[in-house]
Scaffold this motif. Structure first.
Motif, mmCIF file in Angstrom:
data_model
loop_
_atom_site.group_PDB
_atom_site.id
_atom_site.type_symbol
_atom_site.label_atom_id
_atom_site.label_comp_id
_atom_site.label_asym_id
_atom_site.label_seq_id
_atom_site.Cartn_x
_atom_site.Cartn_y
_atom_site.Cartn_z
ATOM 1 N N TYR A 104 -8.154 4.455 2.377
ATOM 2 C CA TYR A 104 -7.178 4.253 3.577
ATOM 3 C C TYR A 104 -7.233 5.889 4.043
ATOM 4 O O TYR A 104 -6.572 6.303 5.808
ATOM 5 N N SER A 105 -6.288 6.248 3.788
ATOM 6 C CA SER A 105 -6.502 8.297 3.601
ATOM 7 C C SER A 105 -7.147 8.406 4.463
ATOM 8 O O SER A 105 -6.979 9.542 4.928
ATOM 9 N N GLN A 106 -8.176 8.504 3.158
ATOM 10 C CA GLN A 106 -9.138 9.020 3.674
ATOM 11 C C GLN A 106 -9.645 9.297 5.081
ATOM 12 O O GLN A 106 -10.260 9.874 6.121
ATOM 13 N N ILE B 165 0.781 5.305 11.066
ATOM 14 C CA ILE B 165 1.511 6.327 12.102
ATOM 15 C C ILE B 165 1.847 7.745 10.861
ATOM 16 O O ILE B 165 2.271 8.532 11.438
ATOM 17 N N SER B 166 2.525 7.317 9.792
ATOM 18 C CA SER B 166 2.659 8.507 9.224
ATOM 19 C C SER B 166 1.708 9.456 8.348
ATOM 20 O O SER B 166 1.859 10.590 8.588
ATOM 21 N N VAL C 38 4.278 11.224 17.147
ATOM 22 C CA VAL C 38 2.957 9.315 17.368
ATOM 23 C C VAL C 38 4.174 8.591 16.914
ATOM 24 O O VAL C 38 4.963 8.763 16.069
ATOM 25 N N SER C 39 3.360 7.638 17.290
ATOM 26 C CA SER C 39 4.564 6.398 17.937
ATOM 27 C C SER C 39 3.476 4.972 17.830
ATOM 28 O O SER C 39 2.368 4.991 17.931
ATOM 29 N N GLY C 40 4.143 4.444 17.582
ATOM 30 C CA GLY C 40 3.538 2.909 17.754
ATOM 31 C C GLY C 40 4.533 1.972 18.915
ATOM 32 O O GLY C 40 3.488 0.990 19.273
ATOM 33 N N GLN C 41 4.331 2.682 19.774
ATOM 34 C CA GLN C 41 5.092 1.874 20.730
ATOM 35 C C GLN C 41 4.618 2.943 21.861
ATOM 36 O O GLN C 41 4.553 4.596 21.707
ATOM 37 N N GLU C 42 4.324 2.941 22.757
ATOM 38 C CA GLU C 42 4.013 3.917 24.119
ATOM 39 C C GLU C 42 5.219 4.503 25.216
ATOM 40 O O GLU C 42 6.092 3.348 25.521
ATOM 41 N N LEU C 43 5.618 5.562 24.225
ATOM 42 C CA LEU C 43 6.667 6.598 25.269
ATOM 43 C C LEU C 43 6.303 7.081 25.848
ATOM 44 O O LEU C 43 7.390 7.670 27.105
ATOM 45 N N GLU C 44 5.371 7.184 26.633
ATOM 46 C CA GLU C 44 4.532 8.037 28.239
ATOM 47 C C GLU C 44 3.251 7.702 28.356
ATOM 48 O O GLU C 44 2.822 7.001 27.814
ATOM 49 N N LEU D 211 0.834 -1.179 0.155
ATOM 50 C CA LEU D 211 0.222 0.269 0.029
ATOM 51 C C LEU D 211 0.705 1.587 -0.052
ATOM 52 O O LEU D 211 1.281 1.024 1.092
ATOM 53 N N PRO D 212 0.478 1.881 -0.764
ATOM 54 C CA PRO D 212 1.254 3.508 -1.127
ATOM 55 C C PRO D 212 0.830 4.693 0.034
ATOM 56 O O PRO D 212 -0.192 4.458 0.343
ATOM 57 N N ILE D 213 1.880 5.515 0.495
ATOM 58 C CA ILE D 213 1.120 6.471 1.693
ATOM 59 C C ILE D 213 0.818 7.868 0.599
ATOM 60 O O ILE D 213 2.164 8.560 0.040
ATOM 61 N N LEU D 214 -0.055 8.065 0.483
ATOM 62 C CA LEU D 214 -0.639 8.796 -0.042
ATOM 63 C C LEU D 214 -0.560 10.002 0.224
ATOM 64 O O LEU D 214 -0.459 11.542 -0.453
ATOM 65 N N THR D 215 -0.109 10.681 2.000
ATOM 66 C CA THR D 215 -0.477 11.715 1.917
ATOM 67 C C THR D 215 1.207 12.403 1.765
ATOM 68 O O THR D 215 1.934 11.943 2.117
#
Length: 204
Positions: A189-191, A109-110, A121-127, A39-43
């Motif tokens: 998915y971008s929408q 995330i992107s 914005v992250s895939g891990q809980e940092l806080e 899947l391409p990232i369109l944003t």
């Protein structure tokens, strides 16, 4: 004479068997070619100016994209397609280049990083008090009538509140083929990511 005829018959039978085996072996080795899709990232990514501002911005609560949950039929390596009102297939020769769940989480995330340049914005809980975003996808496929469906719901939770919102997107696939289906899914998915970003902005 009988012995000679018997030997000749054996030789002919053995030759036919060997040739036949070669034909079968040759046919079985000609497997349909597999094609892999990502899947391409369109944003558009955040600009350099936005990135610089992010470093000096007032600290905001982390947005943790905790997980993307898929219905079982979507977790298969093959791209899902609805062939009838109640029938589905997973393509055997048109496959995801990497697990779909992983692709969707990385894209989200992107997309959300671009939408919120001043938030982590992250895939891990940092806080410990991060906003945790869970997405459940129940439909992410093309359909026999040329429609592409993306359905499910997302859940945002933090120490102060829990928010749940459904989503239901339907797009028209303009051209035939799996490549066009993947591009249409990426567009939808971008929408969805943009819609989530708008609704999260209202909650801040």
């Amino acid at each position: 004479m009988k012995k000679l005829m018997a030997r000749l018959a054996f030789f002919i039978t053995a030759s036919v068997f060997i040739v036949g085996s070669g034909l079968i072996s040759g046919c079985s080795s000609r497997q349909p070619q597999k094609t892999y899709y990502q899947l391409p990232i369109l944003t558009h990514l955040a600009s350099e100016k936005e990135s610089e501002g992010k470093l000096g911005a007032k600290h905001e609560r982390q947005l943790w994209v905790k997980r993307v949950n898929l219905s079982d039929y979507l977790a298969a390596p093959g791209i899902a397609y609805q062939t009838g009102k109640v029938s589905y297939i997973n393509a055997s020769n048109h496959l995801w280049a990497s697990p779909l769940q992983q692709q969707l989480q990385q894209i989200l995330i992107s997309e959300l990083s671009a939408a919120f340049p001043h938030r982590l914005v992250s895939g891990q809980e940092l806080e410990p008090d991060a906003d945790a975003l869970d997405i459940t996808i129940t439909a992410f496929h093309g359909r026999y009538d040329g429609q592409v469906l993306i359905e499910g719901y997302w859940l945002l939770s933090n120490p102060d509140k829990v928010i749940k919102r459904p989503f239901n997107l339907k797009l028209k696939q303009e051209k035939d083929g799996y490549a066009e289906l993947v591009l249409t899914l990426a567009k939808g998915y971008s929408q969805l990511a943009e819609s989530i970003a708008r609704q999260l902005s209202l909650q801040r």
